[in-house]
Design a protein around this motif. Structure first.
Motif, PDB file in Angstrom:
ATOM      1  N   ALA A 286      52.824  63.252  20.082  1.00 13.92           N
ATOM      2  CA  ALA A 286      52.763  64.720  20.083  1.00 13.92           C
ATOM      3  C   ALA A 286      51.403  65.212  20.561  1.00 13.92           C
ATOM      4  CB  ALA A 286      53.057  65.259  18.686  1.00 13.92           C
ATOM      5  N   ARG A 287      50.331  64.508  20.188  1.00 13.51           N
ATOM      6  CA  ARG A 287      49.004  64.886  20.696  1.00 13.51           C
ATOM      7  C   ARG A 287      48.966  64.803  22.221  1.00 13.51           C
ATOM      8  NH1 ARG A 287      44.245  64.453  17.605  1.00 13.51           N
ATOM      9  NH2 ARG A 287      43.157  64.769  19.562  1.00 13.51           N
ATOM     10  N   ALA A 288      49.535  63.717  22.748  1.00 19.74           N
ATOM     11  CA  ALA A 288      49.576  63.561  24.208  1.00 19.74           C
ATOM     12  C   ALA A 288      50.463  64.625  24.842  1.00 19.74           C
ATOM     13  CB  ALA A 288      50.071  62.169  24.563  1.00 19.74           C
TER      14      ALA A 288
ATOM     15  N   ASN B   5      50.226  63.935  34.971  1.00 21.45           N
ATOM     16  CA  ASN B   5      50.867  64.360  33.719  1.00 21.45           C
ATOM     17  C   ASN B   5      52.032  63.454  33.347  1.00 21.45           C
ATOM     18  OD1 ASN B   5      49.165  66.499  33.274  1.00 21.45           O
ATOM     19  ND2 ASN B   5      50.751  68.040  33.305  1.00 21.45           N
ATOM     20  N   LYS B   6      52.894  63.246  34.340  1.00 21.05           N
ATOM     21  CA  LYS B   6      54.096  62.445  34.090  1.00 21.05           C
ATOM     22  C   LYS B   6      53.726  61.024  33.698  1.00 21.05           C
ATOM     23  CE  LYS B   6      58.509  61.182  36.259  1.00 21.05           C
ATOM     24  NZ  LYS B   6      59.325  61.295  37.493  1.00 21.05           N
ATOM     25  N   LEU B   7      52.740  60.453  34.389  1.00 17.51           N
ATOM     26  CA  LEU B   7      52.309  59.093  34.081  1.00 17.51           C
ATOM     27  C   LEU B   7      51.720  59.008  32.677  1.00 17.51           C
ATOM     28  CD1 LEU B   7      51.564  56.161  34.912  1.00 17.51           C
ATOM     29  CD2 LEU B   7      49.379  57.107  35.711  1.00 17.51           C
ATOM     30  N   LEU B   8      50.839  59.952  32.323  1.00 12.74           N
ATOM     31  CA  LEU B   8      50.170  59.885  31.032  1.00 12.74           C
ATOM     32  C   LEU B   8      51.124  60.173  29.876  1.00 12.74           C
ATOM     33  CD1 LEU B   8      46.697  61.459  31.825  1.00 12.74           C
ATOM     34  CD2 LEU B   8      47.317  59.066  31.555  1.00 12.74           C
ATOM     35  N   GLN B   9      52.126  60.980  30.149  1.00  7.82           N
ATOM     36  CA  GLN B   9      53.117  61.217  29.109  1.00  7.82           C
ATOM     37  C   GLN B   9      53.853  59.923  28.772  1.00  7.82           C
ATOM     38  OE1 GLN B   9      55.759  64.443  30.106  1.00  7.82           O
ATOM     39  NE2 GLN B   9      55.741  65.175  28.004  1.00  7.82           N
TER      40      GLN B   9
ATOM     41  N   ALA C 121      52.624  56.887  29.379  1.00  6.26           N
ATOM     42  CA  ALA C 121      51.630  55.984  28.788  1.00  6.26           C
ATOM     43  C   ALA C 121      51.448  56.282  27.306  1.00  6.26           C
ATOM     44  CB  ALA C 121      50.302  56.112  29.530  1.00  6.26           C
ATOM     45  N   ALA C 122      51.402  57.552  26.942  1.00  7.51           N
ATOM     46  CA  ALA C 122      51.239  57.926  25.534  1.00  7.51           C
ATOM     47  C   ALA C 122      52.441  57.474  24.708  1.00  7.51           C
ATOM     48  CB  ALA C 122      51.056  59.434  25.412  1.00  7.51           C
ATOM     49  N   LYS C 123      53.619  57.599  25.291  1.00 11.72           N
ATOM     50  CA  LYS C 123      54.823  57.141  24.577  1.00 11.72           C
ATOM     51  C   LYS C 123      54.762  55.637  24.339  1.00 11.72           C
ATOM     52  CE  LYS C 123      59.868  56.979  24.992  1.00 11.72           C
ATOM     53  NZ  LYS C 123      61.035  57.307  25.863  1.00 11.72           N
ATOM     54  N   ARG C 124      54.331  54.896  25.364  1.00  7.63           N
ATOM     55  CA  ARG C 124      54.237  53.435  25.223  1.00  7.63           C
ATOM     56  C   ARG C 124      53.171  53.049  24.188  1.00  7.63           C
ATOM     57  NH1 ARG C 124      58.603  53.479  26.879  1.00  7.63           N
ATOM     58  NH2 ARG C 124      59.298  52.938  28.977  1.00  7.63           N
ATOM     59  N   TYR C 125      52.054  53.786  24.174  1.00 10.29           N
ATOM     60  CA  TYR C 125      51.018  53.478  23.181  1.00 10.29           C
ATOM     61  C   TYR C 125      51.554  53.739  21.773  1.00 10.29           C
ATOM     62  CZ  TYR C 125      46.482  53.109  20.904  1.00 10.29           C
ATOM     63  OH  TYR C 125      45.448  52.713  20.089  1.00 10.29           O
ATOM     64  N   ALA C 126      52.277  54.843  21.611  1.00 13.59           N
ATOM     65  CA  ALA C 126      52.835  55.151  20.294  1.00 13.59           C
ATOM     66  C   ALA C 126      53.796  54.047  19.851  1.00 13.59           C
ATOM     67  CB  ALA C 126      53.552  56.498  20.337  1.00 13.59           C
ATOM     68  N   GLU C 127      54.596  53.518  20.799  1.00 13.80           N
ATOM     69  CA  GLU C 127      55.506  52.423  20.465  1.00 13.80           C
ATOM     70  C   GLU C 127      54.727  51.159  20.107  1.00 13.80           C
ATOM     71  OE1 GLU C 127      57.825  52.145  23.978  1.00 13.80           O
ATOM     72  OE2 GLU C 127      59.080  53.902  23.501  1.00 13.80           O
ATOM     73  N   TRP C 128      53.630  50.920  20.843  1.00 14.15           N
ATOM     74  CA  TRP C 128      52.781  49.754  20.550  1.00 14.15           C
ATOM     75  C   TRP C 128      52.153  49.891  19.165  1.00 14.15           C
ATOM     76  CZ3 TRP C 128      47.137  48.917  22.099  1.00 14.15           C
ATOM     77  CH2 TRP C 128      46.776  47.571  21.968  1.00 14.15           C
ATOM     78  N   TYR C 129      51.665  51.086  18.866  1.00  9.32           N
ATOM     79  CA  TYR C 129      51.060  51.347  17.559  1.00  9.32           C
ATOM     80  C   TYR C 129      52.082  51.138  16.445  1.00  9.32           C
ATOM     81  CZ  TYR C 129      49.094  53.996  13.672  1.00  9.32           C
ATOM     82  OH  TYR C 129      48.645  54.371  12.440  1.00  9.32           O
ATOM     83  N   GLU C 130      53.283  51.670  16.647  1.00  8.28           N
ATOM     84  CA  GLU C 130      54.316  51.523  15.616  1.00  8.28           C
ATOM     85  C   GLU C 130      54.702  50.052  15.438  1.00  8.28           C
ATOM     86  OE1 GLU C 130      58.755  53.298  14.480  1.00  8.28           O
ATOM     87  OE2 GLU C 130      57.756  53.889  16.343  1.00  8.28           O
ATOM     88  N   ALA C 131      54.823  49.319  16.566  1.00  8.94           N
ATOM     89  CA  ALA C 131      55.181  47.899  16.480  1.00  8.94           C
ATOM     90  C   ALA C 131      54.098  47.102  15.747  1.00  8.94           C
ATOM     91  CB  ALA C 131      55.404  47.332  17.884  1.00  8.94           C
ATOM     92  N   HIS C 132      52.830  47.434  16.028  1.00  6.76           N
ATOM     93  CA  HIS C 132      51.727  46.742  15.345  1.00  6.76           C
ATOM     94  C   HIS C 132      51.733  47.032  13.847  1.00  6.76           C
ATOM     95  CE1 HIS C 132      47.754  45.562  14.058  1.00  6.76           C
ATOM     96  NE2 HIS C 132      47.422  46.817  13.822  1.00  6.76           N
TER      97      HIS C 132
END
Length: 483
Positions: free
Chosen positions: A465-467, A171-175, A177-188
């Motif tokens: 938020a989905r994650a 859980n902790k890891l995926l939370q 990971a989801a935050k990092r993906y959201a940051e990657w998505y926003e940066a892109h």
């Protein structure tokens, strides 16, 4: 597991199939898309932290097997011989197999044979030896449970606890990971937006130059247009750096089957596919709450602790209220008669060994103290479980509220972007007609960029938020279904 890797490999390896992004997330035709769900599942299956967490279950399984060893059939054999000054005192041979059962009843099949001149009378056997078949039945304490069964029950409870612990680590890891993906998505998305804005400003600068040369615009407008190009060039540089750094963080979560780090293709981009906003109704919320009650690691860990202390309490309660008593019955038969003779002994022959034991502490101070402590631990764990269930329910409701609020905000922000674009386009038409200034056009354009940036930030928050909802439910490897 290999299925998840194959999904991500299409993005990580050069030459992967080209995809197009959603309308809200346009990308170049040459880009290779790594969707949020694909990334999420890949991390949940291949990351070293996930693999380490699985070892907790392996250790717990080993403890269960160790506890099951108390019920292993055992084979024993012994041989004793004594001789002195040419005289054979005795030659004693004994072998037995003992079969413990989960009901607390022990079965025993044995053989003994004695030869010689001097030995204890109770060791006398026929020349061919004796065979025995016995049974030991607890009739007091240890009838309902005993140390062996309690240890096995506690080991199984600890295995459930280890499963909950593993899920909590994931859980902790995926939370994260989801935050990092959201940051990657926003940066892109910001990089794409700034590049588009720079292209527009460059085209506008060229148009102004032509108008100045034709005498249709003041020369000062060229400086205004060039300054805007410079501003947006700075934004592009910053967005490129932010995207590059976000990509490096994403790569840190991607691993191969053999625990080897994997790198993203240089053209890989994130996507909002699978994260489209959706309304949250009471039916979905009830379904998520039921899933959380069943799967959330904190609930499973707390329930496992309760099962463990309850096993201990039952054993102590039995020791307190039930006296320790045991009956043993072992028929005996001449080996020459074989198993048939042994069967006749079960039918009522006097050739048998009988035994009984009884023990009852008069004050039971030790047992009463142990029972009070065990009951207190049980009550503590019951209260803890109730508290954890309430906290998990609150977390699910809170995550669902965040998701619903973001859905509404995204709709409002989409409308704001549309309105800002209409204002910018209207200002552009006025400027083309000579009724406005380039300064006002740029101001409207910046307003549009601000509104688009806000929408991008909300899209990234929606992904996170989905994650967060998946983690709150306790099934982080699967995004909650909003259909």
């Amino acid at each position: 597991m290999s299925h998840f890797v194959s999904i991500v490999a299409s993005v990580l390896l050069a030459g992967a199939t080209t995809k197009s992004d959603s309308p809200a997330d346009p990308s170049a035709d040459s880009s290779r898309v790594l969707s949020f769900e694909e990334f999420y599942r890949a991390v949940a299956s291949q990351h070293p932290v996930v693999r380490q967490a699985r070892l907790l279950e392996s250790i717990a399984d080993g403890n269960v097997r160790q506890a099951q060893g108390a019920f292993d059939p055992t084979l024993t054999a012994s041989w004793e011989r004594k001789s002195f000054a040419g005289t054979e005192y005795f030659d004693y041979q004994e072998a037995a197999i003992k079969l413990p059962t989960p009901l607390g009843i022990d079965l025993k099949l044995g053989y003994e044979r004695t030869q010689g001149r001097y030995f204890a009378p109770d060791r006398r056997t026929p020349s061919d030896g004796l065979i025995t078949a016995g049974i030991s039945i607890p009739v007091g304490q240890r009838m309902l449970t005993d140390e062996r069964r309690t240890a096995l029950a506690q080991a199984r409870a600890l295995r459930d606890y280890a499963e909950g612990d593993r899920r909590a680590i994931v859980n902790k890891l995926l939370q994260l990971a989801a935050k990092r993906y959201a940051e990657w998505y926003e940066a892109h998305r910001r990089r794409t937006l700034t590049r588009e804005s720079l292209t527009l400003a460059t085209v506008r600068l060229e148009g102004i130059r032509r108008r100045v040369q034709g005498g249709d615009a003041a020369a000062i407008d060229t400086i205004e247009a060039r300054l805007e190009v410079q501003r947006r060039t700075v934004l592009v540089v910053e967005a490129n750096v932010d995207f590059a750094n976000a990509t490096l963080l994403i790569e840190g979560f991607l691993w191969g089957e053999r625990a080897t780090p994997m790198r993203l293709d240089s053209l890989a981009v994130p996507s909002s596919v699978g994260l489209e906003p959706s309304s949250v109704d009471s039916a979905r919320l009830d379904r998520w709450l039921a899933l959380a009650e069943e799967r959330h690691p904190d609930i499973r860990k707390s329930a496992a602790k309760l099962a463990q202390v309850e096993s201990e309490r039952r054993l102590v309660a039995q020791q307190l209220w039930v006296p320790s008593a045991e009956l043993t019955y072992t028929p005996i038969a001449d080996r020459a008669g074989g198993l048939d003779a042994l069967g006749e002994s079960f039918g009522g022959s006097d050739d048998a060994k009988w035994g009984a034991s009884f023990k009852l502490p008069l004050l039971a101070l030790k047992e009463r103290g142990k029972y009070v402590a065990a009951a207190g631990k049980r009550d503590q764990e019951r209260l803890q479980l109730a508290n954890v269930r309430r906290d998990v329910g609150i977390a699910v409701r809170s995550a669902a509220n965040d998701l619903a609020a973001l859905d509404t905000l995204l709709q409002l922000q989409a409308a704001a972007v549309t309105q800002a674009r209409m204002l910018r386009d209207a200002e552009q038409r006025k400027f083309d007609a000579g009724e406005s200034t380039l300064f006002l056009v740029n101001a409207r354009d910046r307003q549009l960029l601000d509104e688009q940036g806000k929408r991008i930030a909300l899209e990234a928050k929606y992904a996170a938020a989905r994650a967060a909802l998946a983690v709150a439910i306790g099934e982080p490897a699967v995004l909650p279904n909003t259909d």
